[in-house]
Design an enzyme around this catalytic site. Structure first.
Site, PDB file in Angstrom:
ATOM      1  N   ASP A 155       0.829  -1.204   0.000  1.00 18.31           N
ATOM      2  CA  ASP A 155       0.000   0.000   0.000  1.00 18.31           C
ATOM      3  C   ASP A 155       0.870   1.263   0.000  1.00 18.31           C
ATOM      4  O   ASP A 155       2.053   1.215   0.332  1.00 18.31           O
ATOM      5  CB  ASP A 155      -0.915   0.019   1.236  1.00 18.31           C
ATOM      6  CG  ASP A 155      -1.890  -1.148   1.221  1.00 18.31           C
ATOM      7  OD1 ASP A 155      -2.199  -1.642   0.128  1.00 18.31           O
ATOM      8  OD2 ASP A 155      -2.317  -1.563   2.315  1.00 18.31           O
TER       9      ASP A 155
HETATM   10  N1  URA Z   1      -1.078  -6.103   3.800  1.00 22.82           N
HETATM   11  C1  URA Z   1      -1.648  -4.889   3.758  1.00 22.82           C
HETATM   12  O1  URA Z   1      -2.727  -4.682   4.290  1.00 22.82           O
HETATM   13  N2  URA Z   1      -1.012  -3.899   3.089  1.00 22.82           N
HETATM   14  C2  URA Z   1       0.181  -4.065   2.506  1.00 22.82           C
HETATM   15  O2  URA Z   1       0.724  -3.111   1.933  1.00 22.82           O
HETATM   16  C3  URA Z   1       0.773  -5.331   2.571  1.00 22.82           C
HETATM   17  C4  URA Z   1       0.121  -6.335   3.226  1.00 22.82           C
END
Ligand code: URA
Length: 244
Positions: A102
């Protein structure tokens, strides 16, 4: 051996769907012969021409990046936000991220121009351990830890595989728990959705490792080429994971 449309798309001149159209339109030659059927698999080293121009064959490349915060794991952002590919401007090949972290997540990210490799690594069927450092807003209870260890049912009804949980800090004053979470899959926003099961929000998320790979020697925003043995090792792990 790859199919003609895939080789054309991998050369970077167009998408796979457009490459199919070009083939059907008779614009593609393989070793001098026009090929109009889809699905032909040219021999290794064949001369492939589109509109009379030879396509460049891209070498397969594999990179490991320390993704910083506030960078997107897409190829382009219509709002002009920085992407991981923008950080790799001196890399000539058209690489793309293997899976996603993310915008606010930091840590280990692979990038490649090898679609087959990317699929093997990110598909939930191929189990490769990923270790995340997580901080959530709340104190994680013992029974919640047990549930994470056994697998929780996410909002889409899918049950996660058993995870390993290691509580590193409980901050009662700030009502925060920090933990290391090892998961086998890489579903979309998986960690955040696992925590949402308990009504908890993730405050910090960092991917520390992927299989045997770590961020050693890299600072946020830096990247390096993976060694051939590392690529092989990951492929082997994915294959072993698939059989489980
Ligand atoms: N899980 C998440 O919620 N976000 C990420 O960026 C990676 C794993």
């Amino acid at each position: 051996m790859d199919r003609l449309q895939k080789i054309i798309a991998a050369s970077g001149i167009t998408s796979r769907r457009k490459a199919e159209e070009m083939i059907v339109q008779g614009r593609v030659r393989v070793d001098g012969q026009v090929v109009k059927e889809l699905g032909v698999k040219p021999r290794k080293g064949a001369l492939i021409e589109v509109d009379g121009k030879a396509i460049a064959r891209e070498n397969k490349v594999y990179y490991l990046m320390y993704k910083p915060k506030k960078v997107l794991c897409t190829l382009h952002d219509e709002h002009g936000r920085k992407t991981v590919v923008d950080l790799m401007s001196e890399v000539e090949e058209r690489v793309f991220p293997v899976g996603r972290l993310d915008y606010d997540t930091t840590g280990l990210l692979l990038l490649t121009n090898d679609g087959e490799f990317a699929n093997e690594i990110i598909h939930p069927r191929y189990h490769i351990s990923k270790v995340y450092e997580v901080t959530v807003n709340g104190i994680l209870k013992t029974d919640q830890i047990k549930q994470l260890e056994n697998g929780v049912v996410l909002d889409d009804g899918i049950r996660t595989l058993p995870a390993k949980v290691w509580i590193t800090h409980k901050d009662f004053e700030r009502q925060q728990t920090s933990l290391e979470l090892t998961i086998q899959e890489g579903r979309n926003r998986q960690i955040k959705r696992m925590m949402e099961v308990f009504g908890l929000q993730v405050r910090r998320l960092h991917r520390r490792s992927l299989g045997p790979l770590t961020l050693r020697g890299l600072n946020p925003g830096e990247y390096r080429l993976m060694k051939p043995y590392e690529v092989k090792q990951l492929r082997r792990l994915a294959e072993e994971g698939r059989l489980k």
